[in-house]
Write a protein that holds these residues in place. Sequence first.
Motif, PDB file in Angstrom:
ATOM      1  N   THR A  72       0.774  -1.143   0.131  1.00 41.02           N
ATOM      2  CA  THR A  72       0.185  -0.088  -0.137  1.00 41.02           C
ATOM      3  C   THR A  72       0.778   1.235   0.020  1.00 41.02           C
ATOM      4  O   THR A  72       0.492   2.260  -0.837  1.00 41.02           O
ATOM      5  N   LYS A  73       2.003   1.370   0.823  1.00 34.88           N
ATOM      6  CA  LYS A  73       2.752   2.314   0.876  1.00 34.88           C
ATOM      7  C   LYS A  73       3.196   2.618  -0.445  1.00 34.88           C
ATOM      8  O   LYS A  73       3.525   3.703  -0.915  1.00 34.88           O
ATOM      9  N   ALA A  74       4.023   1.663  -1.102  1.00 30.95           N
ATOM     10  CA  ALA A  74       4.527   1.641  -2.293  1.00 30.95           C
ATOM     11  C   ALA A  74       3.320   2.178  -3.455  1.00 30.95           C
ATOM     12  O   ALA A  74       3.870   3.203  -4.296  1.00 30.95           O
ATOM     13  N   ALA A  75       2.551   1.550  -3.371  1.00 32.79           N
ATOM     14  CA  ALA A  75       1.396   2.163  -4.455  1.00 32.79           C
ATOM     15  C   ALA A  75       0.932   3.389  -4.219  1.00 32.79           C
ATOM     16  O   ALA A  75       0.868   4.074  -5.149  1.00 32.79           O
ATOM     17  N   PHE A  76       0.849   3.911  -2.968  1.00 32.60           N
ATOM     18  CA  PHE A  76       0.362   5.276  -2.863  1.00 32.60           C
ATOM     19  C   PHE A  76       1.456   6.438  -3.225  1.00 32.60           C
ATOM     20  O   PHE A  76       1.107   7.378  -3.947  1.00 32.60           O
ATOM     21  N   GLN A  77       2.880   5.832  -3.024  1.00 31.97           N
ATOM     22  CA  GLN A  77       3.927   6.854  -3.431  1.00 31.97           C
ATOM     23  C   GLN A  77       4.101   7.048  -4.659  1.00 31.97           C
ATOM     24  O   GLN A  77       4.467   8.092  -5.075  1.00 31.97           O
ATOM     25  N   SER A  78       3.848   5.902  -5.399  1.00 34.38           N
ATOM     26  CA  SER A  78       4.144   5.929  -7.001  1.00 34.38           C
ATOM     27  C   SER A  78       2.660   6.354  -7.750  1.00 34.38           C
ATOM     28  O   SER A  78       2.799   6.272  -8.979  1.00 34.38           O
ATOM     29  N   SER A  79       1.602   6.613  -7.120  1.00 37.76           N
ATOM     30  CA  SER A  79       0.271   6.672  -7.757  1.00 37.76           C
ATOM     31  C   SER A  79       0.391   7.849  -8.877  1.00 37.76           C
ATOM     32  O   SER A  79      -0.286   7.676  -9.619  1.00 37.76           O
ATOM     33  N   VAL A  80       0.839   9.010  -8.251  1.00 36.65           N
ATOM     34  CA  VAL A  80       1.018  10.121  -9.175  1.00 36.65           C
ATOM     35  C   VAL A  80       1.718   9.999 -10.396  1.00 36.65           C
ATOM     36  O   VAL A  80       1.258  10.455 -11.519  1.00 36.65           O
ATOM     37  N   ALA A  81       2.641   9.417 -10.402  1.00 32.53           N
ATOM     38  CA  ALA A  81       3.767   9.289 -11.701  1.00 32.53           C
ATOM     39  C   ALA A  81       3.354   7.961 -12.476  1.00 32.53           C
ATOM     40  O   ALA A  81       3.430   7.816 -13.586  1.00 32.53           O
ATOM     41  N   ALA A  82       2.920   6.817 -11.602  1.00 34.05           N
ATOM     42  CA  ALA A  82       2.755   5.525 -12.395  1.00 34.05           C
ATOM     43  C   ALA A  82       1.361   5.040 -12.148  1.00 34.05           C
ATOM     44  O   ALA A  82       1.186   3.820 -12.851  1.00 34.05           O
ATOM     45  N   GLY A  83       0.536   5.543 -11.662  1.00 27.82           N
ATOM     46  CA  GLY A  83      -0.871   5.027 -11.704  1.00 27.82           C
ATOM     47  C   GLY A  83      -0.915   4.209 -10.467  1.00 27.82           C
ATOM     48  O   GLY A  83       0.017   3.880  -9.771  1.00 27.82           O
ATOM     49  N   VAL A  84      -2.337   3.529 -10.124  1.00 24.31           N
ATOM     50  CA  VAL A  84      -2.365   2.866  -9.120  1.00 24.31           C
ATOM     51  C   VAL A  84      -2.502   1.473  -9.446  1.00 24.31           C
ATOM     52  O   VAL A  84      -3.484   0.760 -10.389  1.00 24.31           O
ATOM     53  N   PRO A  85      -1.444   0.472  -9.002  1.00 22.90           N
ATOM     54  CA  PRO A  85      -1.461  -0.828  -9.310  1.00 22.90           C
ATOM     55  C   PRO A  85      -2.466  -1.759  -8.869  1.00 22.90           C
ATOM     56  O   PRO A  85      -2.452  -2.479  -7.722  1.00 22.90           O
ATOM     57  N   ILE A  86      -3.880  -1.323  -9.145  1.00 22.89           N
ATOM     58  CA  ILE A  86      -5.203  -2.292  -8.313  1.00 22.89           C
ATOM     59  C   ILE A  86      -5.028  -3.792  -8.542  1.00 22.89           C
ATOM     60  O   ILE A  86      -5.296  -4.245  -7.453  1.00 22.89           O
ATOM     61  N   LEU A  87      -4.468  -4.379  -9.370  1.00 23.24           N
ATOM     62  CA  LEU A  87      -4.483  -5.949  -9.636  1.00 23.24           C
ATOM     63  C   LEU A  87      -3.641  -6.369  -8.389  1.00 23.24           C
ATOM     64  O   LEU A  87      -3.973  -7.500  -7.798  1.00 23.24           O
ATOM     65  N   GLU A  88      -2.417  -5.913  -8.292  1.00 22.86           N
ATOM     66  CA  GLU A  88      -1.618  -6.091  -7.194  1.00 22.86           C
ATOM     67  C   GLU A  88      -2.012  -6.067  -5.717  1.00 22.86           C
ATOM     68  O   GLU A  88      -2.153  -6.957  -4.953  1.00 22.86           O
ATOM     69  N   LEU A  89      -2.640  -4.811  -5.606  1.00 21.35           N
ATOM     70  CA  LEU A  89      -3.344  -4.489  -4.244  1.00 21.35           C
ATOM     71  C   LEU A  89      -4.705  -5.692  -3.940  1.00 21.35           C
ATOM     72  O   LEU A  89      -4.715  -6.175  -2.818  1.00 21.35           O
TER      73      LEU A  89
END
Length: 354
Positions: free
Chosen positions: A89-106
């Motif tokens: 979750t931490k990695a997904a939030f921090q990268s969300s602006v630049a790379a989008g949200v990795p929904i499937l991994e979450l």
Amino acid sequence: MDNISILQLKPGYKLAKDVHTELGGLVLAKGTVLLPRDLEVLRAFLIQHVEIESEAGEGKGTVKKETVTNSAAAASSFEQDYDKMIALTKAAFQSSVAAGVPILELRTQLETLFKHLNKYNILTFQPYGMKEDDYRYHNAVTVSLTSYLLAQWSGLPQKDWMQVALAGLLHDIGNVKVDPLLLHKPAPLTQEEQEEIRQHTTYGYQLLKNAKAINEGVRLTALQHHEKVDGSGYPLGLDGTQIHTYAKVVSVADIFHAMTLEKAYRRAQSPYIVLEQLHTEAFGKLDPTTVQIFINKVTQLSNGTKVRLSNEEIGEIVFVDRDHPTRPWINVKGQIVNLTQQRNLHIKEIITSS
């Protein structure tokens, strides 16, 4: 029988004597086979040493270690998968602006975590060793777990359960675009700072707008989780008929965990005090049906829970009155304390569940 340091304790050791607080309250009883959560309880009470059973026929210093039960192993698996969920979750939030949200991994990691839901008690769960800067990620994961259960309890179709869980996980993702100094500011916010914080709802909707594998309810939850049924919320001032069902569920879970998780500038509050506040909020602010379902369900699970009362006495919940679920009956040293009648007392702290 051996006296050993709390630092040497491991799951499976068996207590040879009762463990008490400095005030004389019982923490753990003689004969208890220690589980991982018991070690946390001992640390929380600043217990330094305990008496552990020695192996028969062995010399002093050899302690008896029981076989750790499947329950302990399952608890350990839940904690490991919870920690993985926090990291992802931490990695997904921090990268969300630049790379989008990795929904499937979450989603995949959530599915793994949900296999251990029988080890997740909403009232008693506290993340171990939570770092101050990681509060928002623990809030996201606990809100997700609780929203998943609350969706089931509320009778939502099964197809919605995972989507509600994702809505809970991502409801505050817009905070990644807010100045972190504002998010952690211990002093009161200015009007301008409050307006900037409130923008996280709009930011969240924008971040999720093009995300795949989520439905519109998840996106609307990021936008609407601070709306109130009387129209006094933000950002749009919607009333109860306009707020998405997912947002109604997540907002209850969010308020509960925001108040019961430890923050850098505020101690965690008693879950029972928070439940009473939620009950008050149900009259005009939160969806009353969702709040009532939540309170009834989480208090049904509490028989056997050890608690500290506001007078510092320690006891065990033995009965929950359906009409007063936040004020149960407590067994304190063999005496029943009925909190419905003794209004001057309340549950100050949950210690552990049996």
